[in-house]
Write a protein that holds these residues in place. Structure first.
Motif, PDB file in Angstrom:
ATOM      1  N   TYR A 261      35.318  33.621  37.090  1.00  0.00           N
ATOM      2  CA  TYR A 261      35.179  34.927  37.753  1.00  0.00           C
ATOM      3  C   TYR A 261      34.169  35.802  37.000  1.00  0.00           C
ATOM      4  CZ  TYR A 261      39.377  33.385  40.134  1.00  0.00           C
ATOM      5  OH  TYR A 261      40.270  32.662  40.892  1.00  0.00           O
ATOM      6  N   VAL A 443      43.474  37.327  38.692  1.00  0.00           N
ATOM      7  CA  VAL A 443      42.680  38.118  39.633  1.00  0.00           C
ATOM      8  C   VAL A 443      43.481  39.311  40.147  1.00  0.00           C
ATOM      9  CG1 VAL A 443      41.607  38.095  41.923  1.00  0.00           C
ATOM     10  CG2 VAL A 443      41.179  36.233  40.327  1.00  0.00           C
ATOM     11  N   SER A 778      39.982  41.901  46.178  1.00  0.00           N
ATOM     12  CA  SER A 778      39.293  41.298  45.044  1.00  0.00           C
ATOM     13  C   SER A 778      38.935  42.364  44.020  1.00  0.00           C
ATOM     14  CB  SER A 778      38.020  40.589  45.515  1.00  0.00           C
ATOM     15  OG  SER A 778      37.010  41.551  45.805  1.00  0.00           O
TER      16      SER A 778
END
Length: 804
Positions: A261, A443, A778
């Motif tokens: 990420y 996340v 996100s």
């Protein structure tokens, strides 16, 4: 238990009884172990067993009638980025012995501290700096940095971050948008190599433009005082470290969770820097009003030295200098015209666009603009003593103020960041327990950390005050105290003084009627006699003759007797000026038409003055204090706003009623002494506003919930008021109320957005919608939403600049 001794000056002490009362008031405060007050030095010394008792001790002294003479220092503070930061700065200062209050302002990046005089600014700055926010005391501060410097620095960092982030974003996300790109990339570059490129670029983003989040956020976290930078550092750092582990030591991560990420970490930093840049630009526009005020004063002036004009820096001017003002030039400093006559544009001072004609003896104000005439003026004030400097100080004080509504924000933000961190930890554990894998848990936790930054909360109130008070200054409305912005919005009744507030304050000739004599002749004879008198009504007669260009003959044997009028000899004729009783006593036959006209004038609040020449009643003149042009408009506008009006005047009831009825005022009270005015104001209750101008109005201005002083009034009245109308126009009263309502409405919109945004999106970031088939949020979208929330709040506040 450690005791701390504090010493500070005390006002209002006049005898030993005062000392006793002051000491008893102090001793009665819990936490004050001992107190002594010295009448000779006018100082109090208190021994505190609880440092927090200082503020209530000062309040007790004030209530007893002996206010503490405390000092106020404003510090420039770096590193404040959210409401949590301002709270920590304030707590660091109020923990210092001798500090009674501190108000940090996120919009102006400053803190105003009220403290005992023996607490040095350096000590205050040191306490803030130790808390992690570098602060500058006034005597230590570097030269003021241009407002655009901060914006330019943030912009540079944002551009560098964007340049470094773009390849990371394209490499990781481009394949999702264009599958062919993904296939081409996989055919030419290995996954491991891609991850290494992304790692290095993201590390550069975090270590270079993004290091500010870590240098401020991590130390704050280690001190147990996390703030916005801490949340960003944790969120972006967690995303980067997790991805780095997957890249460098993939065996440590379950195979199903080996996702990187890097793009999230880099994009988070870039988006938040973009938000800060937009916010800094907007805050720069918010402070534009005060910068425009400062820039009004010219840098040089044409001064007469040794009989010749010399161009000198304004800083070198001294009172008494004669300055030549060219057509179209700006007045350098305050002064008094000595030569010439012309129109001066005073819109910067009063908000009124119509130029004012000035002549010898009239005052001029630094920063105003001359018309087409050449003028000369004598300097009367320079530097901090000028009207422009005082206006700038008033606006700065108002912008630095903390409104009562801010207390709600402070209570929430004090626990907000720790709660968000706890929610992020809870989110991580829940996703780890019930989610598909470790990566999803990371996340989700990062999304919570990023989206919940309290920047918008910290800006919601101060940026609206900053813009609103600046706009008020442009309109001739000066808020001496910022909290008046909030109180004035709740105004329910406005009480006016009459003389000098609703009226001009100077008697003028408003009517003249003659019998057997021309008006100009009657006025010439009356003015000739009155020219030797100091009575205000005499000045009105002389001024009226001058306005008509009437030359006055000499008067002899002038004699004035109180209550009997004035006698004189003009052009060889005996002249008597006075009321009807004076004429009757002198044996002069009263003309019935002139007598009736005088009675009619009395009913309109005008004072009748009768004139007899050579033993014959020949004229009656009406003297009145004219109503200001904007008075009727002010009253009508207040009624449209749903506000009751009241007239509280020291003038006789008949005169007060004549003015009040003509203006449409709801309640009229005349014959009020200062004490009576004070009682009447207190009886108005909550939402009371008093508008006045004179020394006798000062107690009422202070007693009202909000005091508004007419700017043309006395210094005493202006000091007692919270709001000053520099234009001197009563129509500024409803304008100020409308502005305060607009500011408070703007603050409510900002607070709703700041709180509603977090209340709505934190659960989404935690994944509350996923069980219902909804989307996840996100970290990148969270960063964008967080950045835009601050930009929205500041942009919304900027709408106040268009207030009309």
């Amino acid at each position: 238990m450690d005791h701390k001794q504090i010493e500070f000056p005390v006002e209002g002490l006049s005898c030993a009884a005062c000392v006793g009362r002051a000491e008893r008031a102090l001793i009665a405060v819990p936490g004050v172990a001992a107190a002594s007050v010295n009448l000779a030095t006018r100082r109090a010394r208190i021994d505190l067993s609880d440092p927090a008792a200082l503020h209530p001790a000062v309040a007790a002294l004030d209530k007893a009638g002996y206010p503490a003479a405390l000092a106020t220092t404003r510090l420039a503070v770096d590193g404040m980025t959210c409401a949590a930061c301002t709270g920590r700065v304030e707590r660091a200062l109020t923990a210092l012995p001798g500090v009674t209050a501190a108000a940090a302002n996120l919009a102006t990046r400053s803190v105003s501290v009220t403290h005992a005089p023996d607490v040095s600014p350096a000590a205050l700055a040191g306490a803030v700096s130790r808390a992690g926010y570098p602060a500058s005391a006034p005597d230590q501060a570097a030269p003021p940095r241009p407002a655009g410097d901060e914006t330019a620095r943030i912009k540079r960092n944002m551009i560098v971050a964007a340049v470094l982030t773009l390849p990371v974003f394209v490499l990781e996300m481009g394949g999702h948008a264009v599958p062919a790109f993904h296939h081409w990339l996989m055919a030419h570059v290995s996954t491991g190599a891609l991850h290494w490129v992304e790692l290095l670029l993201t590390l550069a983003v975090l270590a270079w433009p993004g290091r500010v989040f870590f240098t401020h956020g991590i130390p704050a976290l280690l001190r147990g005082a996390p703030e916005m930078n801490s949340l960003v550092a944790l969120g972006a750092g967690a995303a980067f470290l997790y991805s780095a582990v997957v890249t460098l030591a993939p065996g440590l991560v379950p195979e199903g969770s080996r996702h990187v990420y890097f793009e999230a970490a880099a994009v988070i930093v870039t988006l938040i820097l973009m938000g800060r840049w937009l916010e800094a630009r907007a805050r720069g526009q918010a402070g534009q009003a005060i910068r425009q005020l400062v820039e009004l004063a010219p840098q040089t002036a044409r001064v007469l030295r040794g009989g010749a004009p010399v161009e000198l820096p304004v800083a070198e001017l001294i009172p008494g200098d004669i300055v030549q003002l060219l057509p179209g030039g700006r007045v350098a400093v305050d002064g008094e015209i000595t030569e010439g006559q012309g129109a001066i544009d005073e819109s910067m001072l009063t908000g009124e666009p119509i130029p004012v004609v000035k002549g010898p003896g009239d005052p001029v104000t630094g920063g105003t603009v001359n018309g087409p005439a050449a003028l000369s003026y004598r300097v009367t004030a320079t530097g901090p003593d000028t009207a422009l400097a005082r206006i700038v100080r008033l606006v700065e004080d108002a912008q630095a103020a903390k409104l009562p509504v801010q207390a709600v924000v402070d209570r929430v933000t004090r626990v907000f960041v720790p709660v968000v961190m706890a929610l992020a930890a809870l989110t991580f554990l829940l996703w780890l327990a019930v989610g598909p894998g470790l990566a999803d848990a990371v996340v989700a936790a990062v999304s919570v950390l990023i989206i919940a930054c309290p920047c918008a909360m910290g800006l919601a109130v101060p940026v609206s005050i900053m813009v609103g008070s600046g706009r008020g200054a442009e309109l001739g409305i000066l808020f001496r105290r910022g909290d008046a912005l909030q109180r004035l919005a709740g105004a329910r009744v406005v009480a006016f003084d009459k003389t000098g507030t609703l009226t001009i304050g100077r008697p003028q000739l408003v009517a003249i009627e003659t019998a057997g004599l021309a008006e100009d002749d009657a006025l010439r004879i009356a003015a000739a006699a009155e020219a030797r008198s100091e009575h205000p009504l005499a000045a009105a007669v002389v001024a009226a003759a001058a306005a008509r260009g009437i030359a006055l003959p000499p008067a002899t044997e002038v004699r004035a007797e109180a209550g009997r009028g004035l006698t004189a000899t003009v052009e060889g004729q005996a002249v008597l000026i006075g009321n009807l009783a004076a004429l009757v006593e002198a044996g002069i036959a009263v003309d019935p038409i002139l007598s009736d006209r005088g009675t009619a004038l009395s009913a309109t609040a005008a004072t009748p003055v009768h004139l007899a020449v050579a033993g014959r009643h020949v004229a009656v003149m009406g003297m009145a204090d004219p109503v200001r042009e904007g008075s009727a408009r002010a009253v009508a506008e207040l009624h449209r706003l749903g506000i009751r009006t009241r007239l509280i005047s020291g003038d006789v009831q008949a005169a007060a009623e004549a003015v009040g009825r003509g203006l449409g005022i709801d309640e009229i009270s005349g014959g009020m002494l200062p004490e009576g005015k004070l009682d009447a104001i207190r009886a108005l209750g909550p939402g009371s506003v008093f508008v006045g101008d004179g020394i006798n109005d000062a107690p009422a201005l202070a007693a009202a919930e909000t005091g508004i002083a007419i700017g043309s009034g006395t210094e005493v009245a202006i000091e007692a008021a919270e709001v000053v109308l520099s234009s001197g126009d009563p129509a500024g009263v409803p304008r100020a109320i409308r502005l305060s309502r607009a500011v408070m409405g703007n603050i409510r919109q900002n607070l709703f957005w700041a709180f509603a945004y977090n209340a709505a999106l934190i659960p989404v970031a935690m994944g509350a919608l996923v069980p219902l088939g909804g989307p996840r949020l996100s970290p990148m979208l969270g960063a964008a939403a967080m950045a835009l929330s601050s930009v929205f709040v500041v942009t919304n506040a900027l709408r106040l600049r268009r207030f009309r």
